[in-house]
Scaffold this motif. Structure first.
Motif, PDB file in Angstrom:
ATOM      1  N   VAL A  93      20.369  22.657   3.394  1.00 37.21           N
ATOM      2  CA  VAL A  93      19.342  23.530   2.811  1.00 37.21           C
ATOM      3  C   VAL A  93      18.530  22.753   1.791  1.00 37.21           C
ATOM      4  O   VAL A  93      17.297  22.842   1.734  1.00 37.21           O
ATOM      5  N   LYS A  94      19.229  21.950   0.979  1.00 35.56           N
ATOM      6  CA  LYS A  94      18.555  21.170  -0.055  1.00 35.56           C
ATOM      7  C   LYS A  94      17.528  20.228   0.596  1.00 35.56           C
ATOM      8  O   LYS A  94      16.377  20.164   0.176  1.00 35.56           O
TER       9      LYS A  94
ATOM     10  N   SER B 251      18.847  33.178   5.827  1.00 37.63           N
ATOM     11  CA  SER B 251      19.156  33.339   4.418  1.00 37.63           C
ATOM     12  C   SER B 251      20.643  33.629   4.368  1.00 37.63           C
ATOM     13  O   SER B 251      21.119  34.508   5.064  1.00 37.63           O
TER      14      SER B 251
ATOM     15  N   SER C 173      15.430  29.341  10.708  1.00 38.20           N
ATOM     16  CA  SER C 173      15.420  29.850   9.342  1.00 38.20           C
ATOM     17  C   SER C 173      16.474  30.933   9.191  1.00 38.20           C
ATOM     18  O   SER C 173      16.692  31.737  10.096  1.00 38.20           O
TER      19      SER C 173
ATOM     20  N   SER D  26      16.136  20.429   3.620  1.00 39.43           N
ATOM     21  CA  SER D  26      15.035  21.077   4.339  1.00 39.43           C
ATOM     22  C   SER D  26      14.038  21.709   3.373  1.00 39.43           C
ATOM     23  O   SER D  26      12.828  21.611   3.577  1.00 39.43           O
ATOM     24  N   THR D  27      14.507  22.311   2.284  1.00 38.82           N
ATOM     25  CA  THR D  27      13.542  22.881   1.327  1.00 38.82           C
ATOM     26  C   THR D  27      12.713  21.768   0.694  1.00 38.82           C
ATOM     27  O   THR D  27      11.530  21.938   0.426  1.00 38.82           O
TER      28      THR D  27
ATOM     29  N   ASP E 177      12.554  32.185   2.300  1.00 42.31           N
ATOM     30  CA  ASP E 177      12.789  31.751   3.683  1.00 42.31           C
ATOM     31  C   ASP E 177      11.741  32.308   4.647  1.00 42.31           C
ATOM     32  O   ASP E 177      11.385  31.649   5.620  1.00 42.31           O
TER      33      ASP E 177
ATOM     34  N   GLY F  95      18.292  26.031  -3.100  1.00 45.37           N
ATOM     35  CA  GLY F  95      17.683  24.731  -2.803  1.00 45.37           C
ATOM     36  C   GLY F  95      16.223  24.667  -3.227  1.00 45.37           C
ATOM     37  O   GLY F  95      15.752  23.642  -3.707  1.00 45.37           O
TER      38      GLY F  95
ATOM     39  N   THR G  35      20.782  31.291  -0.231  1.00 48.20           N
ATOM     40  CA  THR G  35      19.817  30.300   0.237  1.00 48.20           C
ATOM     41  C   THR G  35      18.616  31.042   0.815  1.00 48.20           C
ATOM     42  O   THR G  35      18.754  32.198   1.196  1.00 48.20           O
ATOM     43  N   PRO G  36      17.439  30.428   0.885  1.00 47.35           N
ATOM     44  CA  PRO G  36      17.197  29.026   0.544  1.00 47.35           C
ATOM     45  C   PRO G  36      16.909  28.825  -0.936  1.00 47.35           C
ATOM     46  O   PRO G  36      16.648  27.709  -1.358  1.00 47.35           O
TER      47      PRO G  36
END
Lengths: 322, 504
Positions: free
Chosen positions: A309-310, A253, A251, A312-313, A167, A104, A100-101
């Motif tokens: 994550v999905k 990763s 934030s 927020s991105t 990120d 996402g 991630t991110p």
């Protein structure tokens, strides 16, 4: 007479065949895995995700009784590899790593040919928190110094990131929004170039992940002004969080493992078990020390985390598309 | 430091450690010689294997792979014009013509000695001056990287020995191809036609294999053997001495390699091209380059092996890997609990120095092997093309596929191979295209970053002493080429235009 013999033959043959068939089915259930398991790593050999996968594979092979074959499918920020995992045969013999991110971010940008429903989460292994870094020779000792400097001379500060859609870039935008400032983003090629830019004094600040700058931080070359986690880091208690300083900047990763959706239940359970066993293995812990910031999440928690994550991105992309 | 050095030496005396260095170096040479299998991959594969090993043996194994791999790339580059590693691309310019003349053994001998010297010189820098040099390397910021890329692009003028306009157009073509993929500054995806494999740009290795080896095998189909003068008895090559007058070339190449290797944003390929450019410009006999001048081989090989030691300087002192092999190596160090930084040279000095010294041993191993086996290697080029062409074709496909495990890269390689064949026929320079491909992204990133930092003012490109020095060197390298080209292009010497470009 002849008929009888045929009949007798069939009477023997049929149960044998049935038994064999049943055996076969049982084998698929009980003897999983009966051949090596492919582990797709969506980045190139030698990187952080690759190292994690190779260490896992080394320890896991004795626990599951089969080898893991690492296949690096890099490119397009992991998208090619994620799509390969999503599109693989869900028989339990192909799984993959995720980070991630990016997983996402590709969905948020509308480019990915997968959704989160294409995957079953297995486990998260590593979480590398975001940090704000300043050169030790700069005048920035606290977050307050940065904000005062920026506000007294707007547009004067530069911050290195690893580029749009990552990120670090999200963190810079997040900090700018939370503090009402405008640090200029200098996209660098990978964390190595970010390091050169901050250590060489070519930029004022760098938005990085803790593990990437840990050695330089411990050697006293840089200051870490704040960390982007809800709580302070257990391994670096002295660094304040953005939250406690009054800014909601989060934030990180993370790196974990996923399987294509639809793999047999027995295989899934076995894999989940292996992932939780390996992360407790002293040999694995020994090898991980100093280079993997372990943060184990079980399959359920990892699934929930990927959902977050999905979301927020998606919201970052809506405001600041890349 | 001296006692740690001695202690490190003591650690190397272990037979198992020596065996690790030996097997690493031999494995590295083989991996380096096969296109598509890279030292980066080998080191990454070794990480889990070495973590159960004694730290010195494990690191020595990886160091051997790094040194051997960098050297091994030269062998296939010289004999088959199929660079085993991108860094060996410049080696083919003069190495392959030498093979065609039946002097493949000499070319390999030169490459071996040059690689050895480059490796030793850079390792000595690493032992003696690492912390100081690392601080110096940090002075290179975005404007300096941009100017370094421009300096590399200036080599196009050198690489082109025929029509300068076609040479420059070739370079431009390379730069245009390099714009495919994600814009490094804005993140916008350019010219990808929606194909995810192109989001990060055209993969370099398939393009290189296509342009160099595939276009070459298409040309070889018209001939029966690579070596044109079969009358030369290969056995006599064994007695052939190293050509004289290579000393200054190798010394300069080793220094350039060590220096460029220190810069994390540059790399071995650029070092080799820059060294080749310098050597040609400082030579009195410029026209012999590209036609089989041993100095061309020496320049490229001393520089790319010089990168090995150079790249470890920022890695060990600051934890900044100079290239992908160094990045993989860093993973190997950290697994041993060796965190790059000052402590590596004090607290863990014994292991660190043992590792550095093992590089010297690796260099000696490939020197001996290379010198001894050069005539044997050279025989490969005497094999009939009916066997060689399919073999190179198979290697090309495997090499393109293996980088990213992607069939798309194989198609890309074929596309570049066929285009390269026709471009070469039409007199365009394939070397210049490759250079544009390598340097385009570095120049673009440096240019964009510089202007963000300066707020749009171009003054940033002339505001540091390093920048000014780079501009002056570029001009010095450029001017003689342009003046000479004018003469060549004048009608009186029109015949010279017929001379085909670069390689053969």
């Amino acid at each position: 007479m002849k008929k009888l013999r045929v009949l007798a033959f069939l009477m023997v043959l049929i149960p044998v065949l049935m038994f064999a068939a049943g055996q076969d089915e049982n084998q698929a259930e009980d003897n999983y895995p009966s051949k090596p398991i492919t582990l797709i790593v969506p980045s190139s050999a030698g990187g952080g995700t690759d190292t994690m996968a190779r260490l896992f594979a080394e320890i896991a092979k004795d626990k599951i009784g089969q080898n893991f074959v690492i296949v690096n499918k890099s490119g397009a920020g992991g998208q090619i590899g994620f799509e390969a995992i999503a599109g693989s045969t869900p028989d339990g013999y192909t799984i993959g790593a995720a980070f991630t991110p990016h997983i996402g971010a590709h969905m948020a940008a509308g480019r990915a040919k997968y959704t989160l429903d294409s995957f079953l989460p297995l486990a998260n292994y590593v979480t590398d928190p975001g940090v704000l870094v300043a050169n030790v020779n700069s005048s920035f000792e606290t977050l307050e110094d940065v904000i005062i400097a920026e506000k007294s001379n707007p547009g004067s500060l530069t911050g290195a990131t690893t580029g749009p859609g990552g990120d670090d870039s999200f963190a810079l935008v997040g900090f700018n929004n939370a503090a009402g400032i405008k640090i200029k983003e200098v996209p660098s090629k990978g964390s190595s170039e970010e390091k050169v830019n901050i250590l060489g004094g070519h930029v004022d600040l760098a938005f990085m992940n803790y593990s990437q700058i840990e050695a330089n931080y411990k050697a006293g070359d840089v200051r870490i002004l704040a960390v982007m986690t809800p709580e302070r880091l257990p391994y670096a208690q002295e660094i304040p969080t953005f939250t406690e300083l009054g800014f909601d900047v989060y934030s990180d990763s993370s790196r974990g493992f996923i399987a294509p959706a639809g793999i047999p239940d027995a295989a899934y359970k076995k894999l989940v078990q292996v992932f939780s066993d390996v992360v407790e293995d002293p040999k694995f812990l020994e090898a991980a020390k100093g280079q993997l910031l372990l943060n184990y999440m079980n399959a359920d928690d990892y699934g929930k985390y990927l959902e977050r994550v999905k979301d927020s991105t998606k919201s970052v992309f809506a405001k600041n598309p890349w | 430091m001296f006692d740690l050095l001695v202690a490190g030496m003591g650690r190397l005396a272990d037979p198992f450690v020596l065996f690790s260095i030996f097997s690493g170096t031999v494995g590295g040479i083989i991996i380096g010689a096969i296109p598509g299998l890279t030292a980066t991959m080998a080191v990454a594969l070794l990480i889990p294997v070495t973590f159960a090993m004694d730290p010195v043996a494990g690191l020595a194994l990886m160091g051997g792979v790094y040194s051997g791999g960098m050297y091994g790339g030269a062998i296939s580059s010289i004999l088959l014009k199929t660079p085993g590693t991108p860094a060996a691309a410049a080696t083919a310019f003069d190495g392959y013509p030498l093979t065609r003349q039946g002097k493949g053994g000499v070319a390999i001998t030169v490459a071996t000695v040059a690689s050895f010297t480059g490796g030793i010189v850079s390792t000595i820098f690493l032992i003696t001056l690492a912390p100081l040099l690392a601080r110096m390397a940090l002075k290179f910021g975005p404007p300096e990287y941009f100017l370094l890329a421009i300096m590399g692009l200036a080599s196009i003028v050198t690489l082109t020995s025929g029509n300068l306009i076609k040479g420059l157009l070739s370079g431009l073509l390379g730069l245009i191809i390099a714009t495919v993929g994600m814009d490094p500054i804005a993140g916008y995806i350019r010219f990808s036609a929606g194909i995810p494999h192109l989001y990060e740009g055209v993969s370099f290795m398939p393009a290189l294999i296509g342009l160099f080896s595939v276009s070459q095998i298409l040309e070889l189909t018209a001939e029966s053997n690579i070596v044109q003068e079969l009358s030369i008895d290969i056995k006599t090559l064994k007695r052939e001495k190293l050509p004289k007058g290579l000393g200054p070339t190798i010394a300069r190449g080793s220094l350039i390699g060590s220096f460029v290797g220190m810069l994390p944003g540059a790399g071995a390929t650029i070092a080799a091209f820059i060294s080749y450019n310098f050597t040609k410009q400082f030579s009195r006999d410029k026209d012999s380059f590209g036609k089989g001048n041993p100095k061309g081989v020496a320049a490229a090989e001393s520089a790319n092996n010089g990168v090995v030691g150079g790249s470890l300087i920022p890695l060990l002192t600051l934890g900044i890997p100079g290239n992908s092999v160094a990045a993989a190596l860093m993973g190997g160090l950290m697994i041993k609990g060796l965190i790059p930084g000052p402590e590596l040279f004090t607290k863990y000095g014994e292991i660190t120095y043992a590792f550095i010294l093992s590089l010297l041993v690796a260099n000696v191993i490939f020197l001996i092997l290379g010198l001894y086996l050069a005539p044997l290697f050279a025989k490969v080029a005497t094999v009939s093309n009916a066997i060689l062409i399919p073999s190179i074709a198979i290697l090309s496909v495997i090499g393109s596929y293996a980088m990213n495990n992607s069939m798309f890269d194989v198609y890309l390689m074929l596309f570049f191979g066929i285009s390269g064949y026709f471009l070469h026929r039409a007199g365009f320079s394939l070397g210049a295209i490759v250079l544009g491909l390598i340097l385009g992204p570095i120049a673009e990133q440096g240019f964009g970053q510089s202007l963000i930092i300066s707020g749009g003012s171009p003054v940033i490109f002339v505001s540091s002493p390093i920048s000014i020095a780079l501009i002056i060197i570029t001009l010095v390298l450029l001017l003689p080429g342009i003046i000479k080209k004018k003469k060549v292009d004048s009608p009186a010497l029109g015949i010279e235009r017929e001379v085909s470009i670069e390689e053969d």
